[in-house]
Structure formats: structure tokens, C-alpha cells
Write an enzyme that holds these catalytic residues in place. Sequence first.
Site, PDB file in Angstrom:
ATOM      1  N   ARG A  42      -0.190  10.513   8.379  1.00 17.93           N
ATOM      2  CA  ARG A  42      -0.054  10.693   9.828  1.00 17.93           C
ATOM      3  C   ARG A  42       0.371   9.400  10.513  1.00 17.93           C
ATOM      4  O   ARG A  42       1.021   9.415  11.538  1.00 17.93           O
ATOM      5  CB  ARG A  42      -1.388  11.138  10.425  1.00 17.93           C
ATOM      6  CG  ARG A  42      -1.612  12.611  10.279  1.00 17.93           C
ATOM      7  CD  ARG A  42      -2.924  13.032  10.865  1.00 17.93           C
ATOM      8  NE  ARG A  42      -3.232  14.390  10.433  1.00 17.93           N
ATOM      9  CZ  ARG A  42      -2.857  15.484  11.085  1.00 17.93           C
ATOM     10  NH1 ARG A  42      -2.193  15.396  12.196  1.00 17.93           N
ATOM     11  NH2 ARG A  42      -3.161  16.676  10.601  1.00 17.93           N
ATOM     12  N   LYS A 158      -8.314  13.986 -20.284  1.00 16.60           N
ATOM     13  CA  LYS A 158      -8.991  12.837 -20.908  1.00 16.60           C
ATOM     14  C   LYS A 158      -8.570  12.754 -22.380  1.00 16.60           C
ATOM     15  O   LYS A 158      -8.383  13.786 -23.038  1.00 16.60           O
ATOM     16  CB  LYS A 158     -10.513  12.990 -20.797  1.00 16.60           C
ATOM     17  CG  LYS A 158     -11.020  12.729 -19.369  1.00 16.60           C
ATOM     18  CD  LYS A 158     -12.530  12.829 -19.310  1.00 16.60           C
ATOM     19  CE  LYS A 158     -13.047  12.776 -17.878  1.00 16.60           C
ATOM     20  NZ  LYS A 158     -13.180  11.421 -17.343  1.00 16.60           N
ATOM     21  N   HIS A 216     -14.565  21.683 -15.064  1.00 13.44           N
ATOM     22  CA  HIS A 216     -14.553  20.750 -16.193  1.00 13.44           C
ATOM     23  C   HIS A 216     -15.247  21.316 -17.438  1.00 13.44           C
ATOM     24  O   HIS A 216     -14.714  21.273 -18.540  1.00 13.44           O
ATOM     25  CB  HIS A 216     -15.250  19.434 -15.806  1.00 13.44           C
ATOM     26  CG  HIS A 216     -14.651  18.746 -14.611  1.00 13.44           C
ATOM     27  ND1 HIS A 216     -13.326  18.860 -14.257  1.00 13.44           N
ATOM     28  CD2 HIS A 216     -15.198  17.907 -13.692  1.00 13.44           C
ATOM     29  CE1 HIS A 216     -13.087  18.129 -13.173  1.00 13.44           C
ATOM     30  NE2 HIS A 216     -14.213  17.546 -12.806  1.00 13.44           N
TER      31      HIS A 216
HETATM   32  C1  BG6 Z   1     -15.282  15.045 -10.222  1.00 13.26           C
HETATM   33  C2  BG6 Z   1     -16.493  15.466  -9.440  1.00 13.26           C
HETATM   34  O1  BG6 Z   1     -14.428  16.125 -10.432  1.00 13.26           O
HETATM   35  O2  BG6 Z   1     -15.692  14.526 -11.480  1.00 13.26           O
HETATM   36  C3  BG6 Z   1     -17.473  14.327  -9.290  1.00 13.26           C
HETATM   37  O3  BG6 Z   1     -16.094  15.912  -8.147  1.00 13.26           O
HETATM   38  C4  BG6 Z   1     -17.809  13.726 -10.637  1.00 13.26           C
HETATM   39  O4  BG6 Z   1     -18.674  14.751  -8.635  1.00 13.26           O
HETATM   40  C5  BG6 Z   1     -16.529  13.388 -11.374  1.00 13.26           C
HETATM   41  O5  BG6 Z   1     -18.582  12.551 -10.421  1.00 13.26           O
HETATM   42  C6  BG6 Z   1     -16.816  12.903 -12.767  1.00 13.26           C
HETATM   43  O6  BG6 Z   1     -15.615  12.480 -13.342  1.00 13.26           O
HETATM   44  P1  BG6 Z   1     -15.625  11.432 -14.532  1.00 13.26           P
HETATM   45  O7  BG6 Z   1     -14.212  11.359 -14.968  1.00 13.26           O
HETATM   46  O8  BG6 Z   1     -16.172  10.148 -13.986  1.00 13.26           O
HETATM   47  O9  BG6 Z   1     -16.543  12.005 -15.564  1.00 13.26           O
END
Ligand code: BG6
Length: 424
Positions: A42, A158, A216
Site C-alpha cells: 500500500r 522440508k 502439516h
Molecule cells: C506454522 C504454524 O505453519 O508452522 C506455526 O502456523 C508453527 O504455529 C510453525 O510454529 C512451525 O513451523 P516449523 O517449520 O518451525 O516447524
Amino acid sequence: MRTKLVIFGITGDLSTRKLLPALSQIMKTGDFDDLSVIGVSRHDFDLAALLPTESEQLLGRFSQITMNVSDAAEYHRLKDVIALGEDEQLLVYLSVPPAASAQIVELLGQAGINTSNTKLLLEKPFGIDLSSAETMIGHVARYYDESQVYRIDHYLAKEMTQNIVAFRGGNALFSYVWNNQAIEKIEVVALESIGIEGRTDFYEPTGALRDVLQGHLMQLLAITLMDVPHEFDWSGVTELRAQALKAIAPADPTTAVRAQYSTYRDEVGNPESMTETFAAVRLESHDEQWKGVPLILATGKAMDKKATEVRIHFKKSHEAQTNCLIFRIQPHESVEIEVFTKKPGYERELQTQTLSFMYPENTVLPDAYEQVIVDAIRSRKSVFAGSEEVLRSWEILQPVQQAWAASDVIRHYDAGSDLYSLIG
Ligand code: BG6
């Protein structure tokens, strides 16, 4: 092919913490000199102030446009600035909250920024339940074909997650024991020692089930269960994961665990908060290969440690035996298997030892966001979540979401608790 990357939400938290450092990193390799970046915001901003130090390559390929993202007319100006050639591709990355994302997709589509050489990169959350996910996917589909949509789940990108695929696809040895004849149970866990770190506005309406478990952990589970054909090809992975999720029965709420760390309510200033900071479910697949194997998914904040792992517990052939194969996604990325060996000495005693694969100490693993950008540029979709997977995950968890919405029962746990004190 020349690539133009347009980033909405460039000054936001995710962009400055993950996306820009990742872009800066991949630019340093020298393999992406045909990539240029346009930041949308913005107000004018100073890109150099947002970037990690030593990001000259990125600075040299960057331009910015200030626009009101709610104004349809502005998208025509954006289109002119992009000036996409037929032999170029456009990546539009939406690093914005879901409501803004829906509006931007609509206005991009109306302005015709959706030609077949355009890809749309979307950040989670992909809805908050089954019906909102259906709406969101349907809305995007009005303007973009599924092949153009790249839904980011950074756990899929990952290095060790991809190594589960490589490990399964590359070692026929394990294919013989990858079933309910040999496997007792599977645990997929993502524990964090940190709390919600001041993200009250995001976390209060979200909770652990939506934040981590639905995306995840379900993706990690799908990778663990999916069929790996003899002629393995990475491009089929999205479909294989979706097939694995289709075989999973809806979760039974009576076996789910909903818990909250004891200082959470004070932290968010809501003495009645029912938001779970720990969630666990026990699932089952009706696929013949997996019938009867408990599939346990658990995630929590303010736990005793940071650990994201897939643990495959093999059946015991006698009481003392505890073979367990562990994929450590993070930290200490590795693959380990606990085996029995003979204890050195005159006696015939057994002891548990660990066979392990670890990366050499100085190995630099790419950050998941680097992989996401590179794979989007190269049209490799295996690290992105397909619409079917997203919908199926919500569908599996729907009974738990409904039960929790109708109940005011939640357990409380002390910060620093360990997993098994919560799932027994
Ligand atoms: C994110 C979540 O998707 O993944 C977070 O919103 C979480 O709450 C994070 O902390 C963890 O990611 P990583 O890669 O640090 O395990």
C-alpha cells in the site's frame, strides 16, 4: 524461461522472516538470473531494510508497486507494470490473510492476470473447516485451473520430509515391511517448546488442530502411508498422497485429545478461551495394507522440546523387542532405527543400539521456502498441497471439530509437559 514473481504482502511477517531470505539465498546461487521480483504494498517501503545483509543480487532484480489492493482498477495498472511476455511465466505469491487473499484472487482474475503462463502461490490456512475450504477452492477455481495453483505447506518442502519419499522410493528393502503385518503403530508428532509468541489474533480463532495438525501432520501421514509404485516418479506424489488420505476414516472424537497450556488464558487475556494449544487424534485407514494400525497425530506448543518426527513402531517378536524407525524432520535431521545387538562380553545379553543416517556436520540444508520457490518456478508440484488433499483432511477431522465446538471440556497442562503425559 524468464520468470516474474509478484509478491502481495511483501512487508508482512512471513515475507520478511521466510520468503525474502529464501529469495535472497536462491539468487546467490546464480542459477536464477532470469528471475525478477515485484513487491506490492500500500505504501512505499525500503526493501534494503527488509532484506538480510548481502542480498545485492535480489536488490538488483527488484521493483515495487504501491497500490490499493481493494481497487479493481489498480489491477490493470499492475498488469501493465508486469507486462508479461508470451515466453515468460508469472508467479503471483499471496502472503496475505485469507480474507484479503479471496479478494485479490477475484480482482486478479477480473483483470485477466490468470493466463495459462500464470501460477498462483497460496499460503495456508486453506479454510477453517470443510465447508470454508470448499468455498475457497471453488472461488480460486473460477479463475485458475488446479494446475496453476500452488498451495504452500512448508512441511512438505522440508528436506527430511522429501527424504521420507526418497527413503521409501529408493529402498525396496522397506517395501516388504511397510504394512500392517509388520507395523504396530505410526506416530506423527510436531512438538514445539515455544508458546504462541504473542500471535494472539491469529491463534485464538485457530488452535493447534487447524494450525498444524490438519495441514502439516496430515501431509506427513499421507507421505508415510502412500503407495510407492515400483517405477517411482516424484510427479505422481500429490495424487498418491490424496489416495492415502481417501482411505482414512473420519476421526473418532472420543479418542481425540484437546488441551491448553496453563498460562495460555492469561497470555491471550481471555479467561474463557477454549482454544487448544495441544491436539491429538487417533486415525485408522481402511486400506487393506493399513487396516488395524493406529495412526496417531499429535501437536502442541509449550511442550518439553522441539521435535517433528514420524515414528514407525514395528511389531514385537518377543517382549523386550522395540524396533522403531524414526524420521527426524527437525531438529537434528536424521533417520534412525533402533535395533537389538549382543552386549559385548561373555553373557548372551541384548542391548538396544541405534543405526542412523545423519548429514555430515557442515551440510547446509535448504530452507523449505527456498524449495517452495524453486519448485514453483520449475513447475514441480510434489511439495504443494492439492485441493483433494486439503478437502479430505478437513473431512477426516470434521467430527472432532464438531464435537469440540459443542463442548466446554479442555484439559490443562503445564508448560514443558511431555507428549506421553497428554496422550497416555
Ligand atoms: C506454522 C504454524 O505453519 O508452522 C506455526 O502456523 C508453527 O504455529 C510453525 O510454529 C512451525 O513451523 P516449523 O517449520 O518451525 O516447524
